[in-house]
Design a protein around this motif. Structure first.
Motif, short mmCIF file in Angstrom:
data_model
loop_
_atom_site.label_atom_id
_atom_site.label_comp_id
_atom_site.label_asym_id
_atom_site.label_seq_id
_atom_site.Cartn_x
_atom_site.Cartn_y
_atom_site.Cartn_z
N THR A 124 58.53 25.84 -13.10
CA THR A 124 59.67 25.02 -13.50
C THR A 124 59.49 24.47 -14.91
OG1 THR A 124 60.08 24.42 -11.20
CG2 THR A 124 61.05 23.00 -12.89
N LEU A 125 58.30 23.94 -15.19
CA LEU A 125 58.06 23.32 -16.49
C LEU A 125 57.95 24.33 -17.62
CD1 LEU A 125 55.48 20.53 -15.51
CD2 LEU A 125 57.95 20.30 -15.92
N THR A 126 57.43 25.53 -17.32
CA THR A 126 57.20 26.50 -18.39
C THR A 126 58.34 27.50 -18.57
OG1 THR A 126 55.99 27.93 -16.85
CG2 THR A 126 54.70 26.35 -18.16
N LEU A 127 59.14 27.72 -17.53
CA LEU A 127 60.21 28.73 -17.64
C LEU A 127 61.59 28.15 -17.37
CD1 LEU A 127 58.55 31.81 -15.86
CD2 LEU A 127 58.66 31.30 -18.30
N VAL A 128 61.74 27.38 -16.29
CA VAL A 128 63.07 26.93 -15.90
C VAL A 128 63.63 25.92 -16.89
CG1 VAL A 128 64.40 25.77 -14.11
CG2 VAL A 128 62.58 27.39 -13.47
N VAL A 129 62.87 24.88 -17.24
CA VAL A 129 63.36 23.86 -18.17
C VAL A 129 63.62 24.42 -19.56
CG1 VAL A 129 62.81 21.67 -19.29
CG2 VAL A 129 62.34 21.97 -16.85
N VAL A 162 73.47 23.92 -29.72
CA VAL A 162 72.70 24.90 -30.49
C VAL A 162 71.33 24.37 -30.83
CG1 VAL A 162 72.61 26.15 -32.67
CG2 VAL A 162 74.76 26.02 -31.41
N LEU A 163 71.25 23.08 -31.20
CA LEU A 163 69.94 22.48 -31.50
C LEU A 163 69.07 22.48 -30.25
CD1 LEU A 163 68.18 21.02 -33.55
CD2 LEU A 163 69.22 18.86 -32.80
N CYS A 164 69.66 22.17 -29.11
CA CYS A 164 68.91 22.18 -27.84
C CYS A 164 68.44 23.60 -27.51
CB CYS A 164 69.78 21.61 -26.74
SG CYS A 164 68.92 21.46 -25.15
N ALA A 165 69.28 24.61 -27.77
CA ALA A 165 68.90 25.99 -27.49
C ALA A 165 67.72 26.42 -28.36
CB ALA A 165 70.09 26.91 -27.71
N ALA A 166 67.75 26.03 -29.64
CA ALA A 166 66.63 26.38 -30.52
C ALA A 166 65.34 25.72 -30.06
CB ALA A 166 66.97 25.96 -31.96
N ALA A 167 65.44 24.44 -29.67
CA ALA A 167 64.25 23.75 -29.17
C ALA A 167 63.74 24.40 -27.89
CB ALA A 167 64.58 22.27 -28.94
N GLY A 168 64.66 24.81 -27.02
CA GLY A 168 64.26 25.46 -25.78
C GLY A 168 63.55 26.79 -26.03
N ALA A 169 64.04 27.58 -27.00
CA ALA A 169 63.41 28.86 -27.31
C ALA A 169 61.99 28.66 -27.84
CB ALA A 169 64.26 29.63 -28.32
N VAL A 170 61.84 27.65 -28.75
CA VAL A 170 60.51 27.37 -29.29
C VAL A 170 59.58 26.90 -28.18
CG1 VAL A 170 59.21 25.88 -30.85
CG2 VAL A 170 61.38 26.88 -31.59
N LEU A 171 60.10 26.01 -27.33
CA LEU A 171 59.27 25.50 -26.23
C LEU A 171 58.88 26.61 -25.26
CD1 LEU A 171 58.06 22.98 -24.94
CD2 LEU A 171 60.20 22.69 -23.67
N LEU A 172 59.80 27.53 -24.99
CA LEU A 172 59.50 28.65 -24.09
C LEU A 172 58.38 29.51 -24.64
CD1 LEU A 172 60.25 30.25 -21.54
CD2 LEU A 172 61.90 31.52 -22.92
N LEU A 173 58.44 29.84 -25.93
CA LEU A 173 57.39 30.65 -26.54
C LEU A 173 56.05 29.92 -26.56
CD1 LEU A 173 59.36 32.23 -29.54
CD2 LEU A 173 58.68 33.33 -27.40
N ALA A 174 56.12 28.59 -26.77
CA ALA A 174 54.88 27.81 -26.84
C ALA A 174 54.20 27.70 -25.48
CB ALA A 174 55.17 26.42 -27.41
N LEU A 175 54.98 27.74 -24.41
CA LEU A 175 54.42 27.54 -23.07
C LEU A 175 54.02 28.84 -22.38
CD1 LEU A 175 56.76 24.73 -21.67
CD2 LEU A 175 54.42 24.50 -22.53
N LEU A 176 54.29 29.99 -22.98
CA LEU A 176 53.92 31.25 -22.34
C LEU A 176 52.40 31.39 -22.21
CD1 LEU A 176 56.45 33.83 -23.85
CD2 LEU A 176 56.46 32.77 -21.58
#
Length: 421
Positions: A124-129, A162-176
């Motif tokens: 949930t924390l690394t992929l869903v959010v 859009v700002l939230c989407a960019a932050a989500g993409a960066v966070l997703l890559l960082a948590l992989l």
């Protein structure tokens, strides 16, 4: 150590996701078995359910060992032994006495109560959010005005989405990478609890060795049965045939006597070949008089002159048979391939320093050395008869060594730890 198969986040996510799929029904099953079994145990009706609960870790462990292949290509062997007798009762009785069964049960309880909720939280924390954040513009468009991401943040405009989407993409890559690390640690824990211990590997190896020994013993018994059948059946019929042909020659007319003579001679040749075949299958002298006399008999039949110096007592049939056929193979190789003009066979039985007698064979070792003066250059690694003989000696914890430098000499040495019969 865990091989992450290229540290693939998809495999890590798949391992954790399937862990959740296994853990949820497992928790329900353990609660039902434990609750009902404990409630009924007061009247002894629930005891089978408690036994079933104790054994529930066995299929879970088997499934988890297979699931480990998602992250680690190395197979994890099962830690359990094979029951000596068929039947469910023998299987259950053996499983309840094995430490591996209780480790698997502990892992099943840990999976049901702790691991799958933790897996779900990590996913949930690394992929869903982060995935929900990356999909904010899509959610805003579908909602028609505003939306709440994961029921927490309200978004009512596209710039914010859009700002939230960019932050989500960066966070997703960082948590992989943390996701992969957690999956590796999770798999390492499973391997630690579900892989066989050193002692269990020793039990499995001992079972394999005993199984191979039983196969060799069954093979030797079948060889002796074939030898008896040929000796008592086909050989006696051929002897009777040669006698009949010999008597028929005495009364036959001259025109037929020549053909009967040829048939009589051919029958004699077949009888001789059959006797050699019987002797090669299992010589009677080996069973009646032991290894030393059987080797001496083989030396007399060798095409190369052989000098024999053996001082041997009687051993178990499997030991004598393995040693005899190793010597036979060495003599055959010397006659066919080495160009040797002389062969010497030495052998003795070392008791490990004690006097030969009752119990002296506990630490004893049979050794036989076959040396020829041929051209050398034999390569046991190339396979052939010596490889099969080495495997056969290995069943008895014996060894077969071959030294054959170019130009010779070739020395074959076999050693078998064994007691005196």
């Amino acid at each position: 150590m865990i091989d992450f198969r290229g540290r693939n986040p998809l495999r890590a996510a798949g391992y954790l996701g399937t862990g959740v799929l296994v853990g949820v029904p497992l928790l329900a099953g353990l609660l039902v078995l434990g609750g009902v079994g404990a409630a009924l145990s007061v009247v002894l009706v629930g005891l089978p359910l408690l036994v079933l609960l104790a054994l529930s870790g066995v299929p879970v462990g088997a499934l988890e060992r297979r699931r480990l292949r998602l992250l680690d290509p190395r197979p994890v062997p099962g830690p359990h032994r094979t029951p000596a007798e068929p039947g469910l009762a023998a299987w259950a009785g053996l499983r309840l006495t094995e430490q591996a069964t209780w480790r698997e049960l502990a892992y099943a309880v840990l999976l049901a109560l702790v691991l799958w909720p933790l897996d779900l939280l990590v996913l949930t924390l690394t992929l869903v959010v982060p995935g929900a954040m990356a999909g904010a513009p899509v959610q805003l468009a579908l909602s028609g005005g505003d939306t709440r991401l994961v029921k927490l943040w309200r978004i009512d405009g596209y710039p914010e989405a859009v700002l939230c989407a960019a932050a989500g993409a960066v966070l997703l890559l960082a948590l992989l990478w943390p996701l992969v690390l957690y999956a590796g640690a999770r798999a390492a824990l499973a391997r630690l609890l579900l892989a066989p211990r050193e002692a269990e590997d020793g039990h499995r190896l001992a079972e394999v060795t005993r199984s191979r020994a039983r196969l060799v013993a069954a093979f030797d018994a079948e060889r002796r049965r074939i030898e008896r059948d040929l000796h008592d059946g086909a050989q006696q019929r051929l002897v009777a045939l040669t006698m009949t042909l010999g008597l028929a020659r005495l009364d036959a007319p001259p025109a037929l006597a020549g053909r009967l003579a040829a048939a009589h001679e051919e029958a004699g040749l077949v009888l001789g070949e059959l006797r050699e075949l019987i002797h090669g299958i299992h010589p009677q002298v080996l069973a009646d008089y032991g290894l030393a006399d059987a080797v001496a008999d083989a030396a007399d039949r060798s095409a190369v002159p052989v000098e024999v110096a053996l001082d041997l007592p009687r051993f178990a049939e499997s030991v004598e048979s393995a040693a005899y056929f190793a010597v036979r193979e060495a003599l055959a190789n010397a006659g066919r391939h080495s160009g040797a003009t002389r062969v010497r066979i030495d052998g003795s039985y070392d008791t490990g320093g004690g006097e030969r007698g009752a119990g002296a064979g506990e630490g004893g070792r049979l050794w036989i050395e076959v040396r020829d003066d041929g051209r050398g250059g034999a390569d046991p690694a190339a396979g052939g008869g010596l490889t099969g003989l080495a495997d056969r000696l290995a069943v008895l914890d014996g060894t077969l060594g071959v030294t054959s430098p170019p130009g010779g000499p070739t020395v074959l040495r076999l050693e078998i730890p064994c007691p005196i019969r």
